[in-house]
Design an enzyme around this catalytic site. Structure first.
Site, short mmCIF file in Angstrom:
data_model
loop_
_atom_site.label_atom_id
_atom_site.label_comp_id
_atom_site.label_asym_id
_atom_site.label_seq_id
_atom_site.Cartn_x
_atom_site.Cartn_y
_atom_site.Cartn_z
N ASP A 280 0.84 -1.19 0.00
CA ASP A 280 0.00 0.00 0.00
C ASP A 280 0.88 1.25 0.00
O ASP A 280 2.01 1.21 -0.49
CB ASP A 280 -0.95 -0.03 1.21
CG ASP A 280 -2.27 0.65 0.92
OD1 ASP A 280 -2.33 1.89 0.95
OD2 ASP A 280 -3.26 -0.05 0.63
N HIS A 311 -3.90 6.28 3.93
CA HIS A 311 -4.61 5.12 3.38
C HIS A 311 -4.02 3.82 3.91
O HIS A 311 -4.74 2.92 4.36
CB HIS A 311 -4.53 5.16 1.85
CG HIS A 311 -5.35 4.11 1.17
ND1 HIS A 311 -4.84 2.88 0.81
CD2 HIS A 311 -6.65 4.10 0.78
CE1 HIS A 311 -5.78 2.16 0.23
NE2 HIS A 311 -6.89 2.87 0.19
N SER A 500 -11.42 -0.74 -0.48
CA SER A 500 -10.08 -0.74 0.12
C SER A 500 -10.09 -1.25 1.54
O SER A 500 -9.11 -1.85 2.01
CB SER A 500 -9.49 0.68 0.12
OG SER A 500 -9.09 1.08 -1.15
#
Length: 762
Positions: A280, A311, A500
């Site tokens: 990621d 994120h 996600s």
């Protein structure tokens, strides 16, 4: 879970493979029917050869090699691999270098589309001239096999421009694209140099080019180009396809910082030995909820971005804790039962490089070296629906890594589910056949029922794994957002939603299953999760096989009247195996029996033959009663008889020339049928899930027969896992004990308790 904590806990049963027995079966196929006579087919092919020879001569030298690529299109009756015109290829010297689906008739008024198969063949003008001479003069003796192969051919031609250029909308003017080039073995470098020279001639900047060739597979080239370049390069003969690449580095909705968390981080006395790899945007490693339970490993050579850290931190937090909204205010969390190994692969070094090739290169280097990680989470990927007729490098790379190193990749399916069809379809690399593509569910705003989150991309999948998403986990929405770790405000939560954050829920459960049960493989974990998934429609394009919201203990648990058995084994292509379903004869069951089974395999992928992408699979047939057989005689009525109860009648029939079937009468099962599934019957999928509800009177020693299948020359052994559940809802006895008493080779699986997977760090 330890037995001491819960005496009523009934682990699912293992060692099902000890019940497996050998079996023989006759495979009978009817004769092929051809669309035209040989004389008609010969004339047709001769005319097509004349046309294609002129077209080849007209191709500029800079756009072709000494050998050219042609498209040999088969009649719709010859889709199956067994109908590949091998005799024709051998006789002509044509090299079959790949295949894809061919849409040859699309009626937009009726919505009906006709499909067939297109083979890519590599040949030269000399071979084409020899074939034409053979057909025209008839001087060379042609075998029946060769003549029949000619009768299968619908069209011999060059690939059309619209078949090369795929996935571009009218609004597309400039951006990153992925070219896929046919393999040219020892001449591959020469072909690539020619291709690069053409791109540079059309104004493409050399520094934007990235190239990856795979042994025995295609070459992938990414570049930043204008639309006119795509149109001009489309007639480069070794080019198989070109499609756009668009990337949203950190795909999620515009979240907002929420209030204070109200929960306390774990004390950190122990850490788990179960690891989840997370590719990621990096993590905030000093975050109090991550500090002791994650590690930031080597990263791609770029500067981290704050939104990437945010994120990645949120994704890692979901792996460890799930949705933070499930915890009570003031609650101190337990040390998590998994550990996060973070690898920052975003952003790539060059902000103009929107192709992810750097990230894929990095992943291909990391995975083989990390023997301690079996499950990886990917919550990013290129934007845009998958294309049935081509495979992306990202998908192919993950499938090959999963196959070569026995890993499980869990991938978010994308957040374009609200776009019009077909742009709402799942996105690469969630279309992988050896992993799990995960969508998101949420709750209906009025009645609270579970439904697909509107943004979650829908199926179907590609050939080889037609059901996508495989699973859905909670991903939230604007009304019910997920509460996530906040990298920029460590005392608060980040409110957001997206696939996600659904994917890491599944990644965590998959890793925990493997860590809690040492004897399990990633294939078993994948099969168990799909088998445990719940969908009120059984299977569909929105939720796939269903949602996962159970704890791992629940997935690994049985009830007294609902028992699950695991079979884990391998077989050769063309092999046969009989898997008894352990329905006890001595249990005095008097009610209906519900059976369900899930089969998962791992297959080598073939990016050249997209229509035959999986090189191996397992076909299953259900036999409900081991005493009931078919008795038949040509031209006479057939009978289904019990070899015990109907012994006298059977003797009469056998004396009268009847024959008995090699196996008992098979039974049908409920299974999912998409448009793709109807076309291919899900025969080559790596996952199959089926159901059968039966009266107890129709069942006696039921069993499955598994048939191993290989294609494209595959001889690799096929690893598989079968999960079978026997449920008798109204049974008043103890089915679990009855099965263990009658099938003594079965044993409850050993589940490691929390203390066995945690290491004290005091």
């Amino acid at each position: 879970m330890s037995k001491d904590k819960n005496e009523n806990y009934l682990p699912i049963l293992g060692n099902g493979e000890r019940l497996i027995d050998s079996v023989s079966k006759k495979f009978v196929g009817g004769p092929a029917t051809y669309p035209r006579t040989f004389e008609e087919a010969k004339t047709r092919v001769i005319n097509q050869l004349k046309t294609v020879q002129k077209q080849i001569e007209a191709i500029p030298e800079e756009n072709k090699m000494s050998e050219v690529i042609l498209a040999l299109r088969l009649n719709e009756k010859f889709l199956a691999k067994t109908y590949t015109p091998e005799t024709f290829f051998k006789k002509t010297g044509f090299e079959n270098i790949g295949s894809r689906r061919w849409i040859y008739d699309e009626n937009k008024n009726t919505g009906k589309t006709n499909y067939s198969k297109l083979h890519f063949i590599k040949t030269d003008q000399e071979n084409l001239l020899n074939l034409r001479d053979s057909l025209e003069t008839g001087l060379i003796s042609l075998t029946e096999s060769f003549k029949n192969d000619v009768r299968k051919i619908e069209e011999l031609s060059l690939l059309k421009t619209e078949e090369v250029i795929q996935g571009f909308g009218d609004e597309w003017t400039e951006g990153s694209v992925e070219f896929v080039l046919h393999p040219f073995e020892e001449n591959n470098d020469t072909m690539l140099e020619k291709f690069k020279k053409r791109l540079l001639y059309f104004g493409v900047q050399e520094e934007s080019l990235k190239i990856k060739s795979y042994d025995g597979g295609p070459t992938f080239v990414s570049a930043l180009v204008k639309r006119e370049v795509v149109d001009k390069i489309a007639d480069f003969n070794p080019l198989r396809t070109v499609h756009p690449l668009k990337l949203e580095f950190f795909p999620q909705f515009r979240g907002e910082d929420g209030s204070e968390q109200g929960i306390l981080p774990p004390i950190g006395k122990s850490i788990s030995q179960i690891k989840v790899g997370v590719f990621d945007g990096g993590i905030e490693s000093e975050h109090p909820f991550l500090k002791n339970f994650s590690k930031e490993n080597q990263s791609i050579g770029s500067i981290a971005l704050p939104e990437g850290i945010k994120h990645g931190t949120a994704v890692a937090g979901v792996v460890l804790y799930g949705d933070l909204n499930q915890y009570e205010k003031g609650e101190q969390l337990e040390d998590p039962v998994v550990f996060v190994e973070s690898f920052r692969v975003l952003p790539v070094k060059n902000p103009r490089d929107l192709d992810l090739y750097e990230a894929i290169d990095f992943i291909e280097n990391v995975v083989p070296s990390r023997h301690d990680i079996d499950v990886y989470n990917l919550s990013f990927g290129p934007v845009g629906p998958i294309l049935d007729d081509e495979i992306s490098r990202f998908t192919y790379a993950l499938d090959m890594l999963a196959w070569n190193y026995q890993k499980l990749f869990v991938v978010a399916v994308g957040n374009d589910g609200q776009r019009p069809e077909p742009f709402n379809r799942i996105q690469a690399p969630a279309d992988l056949v050896n992993g799990l593509g995960v969508g998101a569910y949420t709750y209906h705003s009025q009645n609270g029922s579970i439904e697909r989150a509107s943004y979650s991309c829908v199926g179907g999948g590609r050939e080889g794994c037609k059901v996508k998403p495989d699973l859905c986990a909670f991903g939230g929405d604007s009304k019910y957002p997920m509460h996530l770790l906040n990298a920029t405000n460590q005392n608060g939560v980040w409110l957001n939603a997206g696939t996600s954050f659904a994917a890491p829920i599944v990644s965590s459960k998959a890793a925990e299953i493997l860590g809690r049960c040492n004897q399990f493989t990633p294939i078993v974990a994948r099969a168990l999760l799909i088998h445990a998934a719940d969908n009120p429609n059984r299977v569909d394009n929105e939720l796939g096989y269903g949602i996962i919201n159970q704890k791992v203990e629940d997935i690994l648990n049985c009830d007294t009247n609902k028992v699950t058995i695991i079979y884990s084994n391998s077989m050769n292509p063309t092999g046969l195996a009989k898997l008894p379903i352990p329905l006890p004869l001595n249990a005095s069951i008097g009610t209906d029996v519900h059976l369900s089974w899930t089969i998962a395999t791992s297959s080598k992928a073939n990016a050249l033959h997209v229509e035959d992408y999986t090189e191996s699979a397992i076909e299953d047939t259900f036999y409900p009663h081991d005493k009931k057989y078919n008795f038949s005689k040509p031209g006479e009525k057939s009978y289904k008889l019990n070899i015990i109860d109907d012994a006298s009648l059977i003797d009469e029939l056998l004396n009268d020339g009847y024959s008995r079937s090699s196996l008992p009468v098979s039974g049908s099962a409920h299974q999912y049928q998409t448009e793709l599934a109807r076309r291919g019957e899900m025969k080559w999928d790596t996952v199959v899930k089926k159901w059968r509800n039966s009266r107890i009177s129709t069942l006696e020693n039921p069993f499955l027969v598994l048939h191993g299948m290989g294609r494209n020359g595959s001889t690799d052994r096929i690893d598989y896992a079968v999960i079978v559940t026997i449920s008798v809802p109204r049974y008043e006895g103890n089915l679990y004990e009855a099965i263990l008493n009658e099938y003594r080779v079965l044993e409850p699986i050993g589940i490691r308790n929390r203390n066995e997977i945690m290491i004290n760090i005091d």
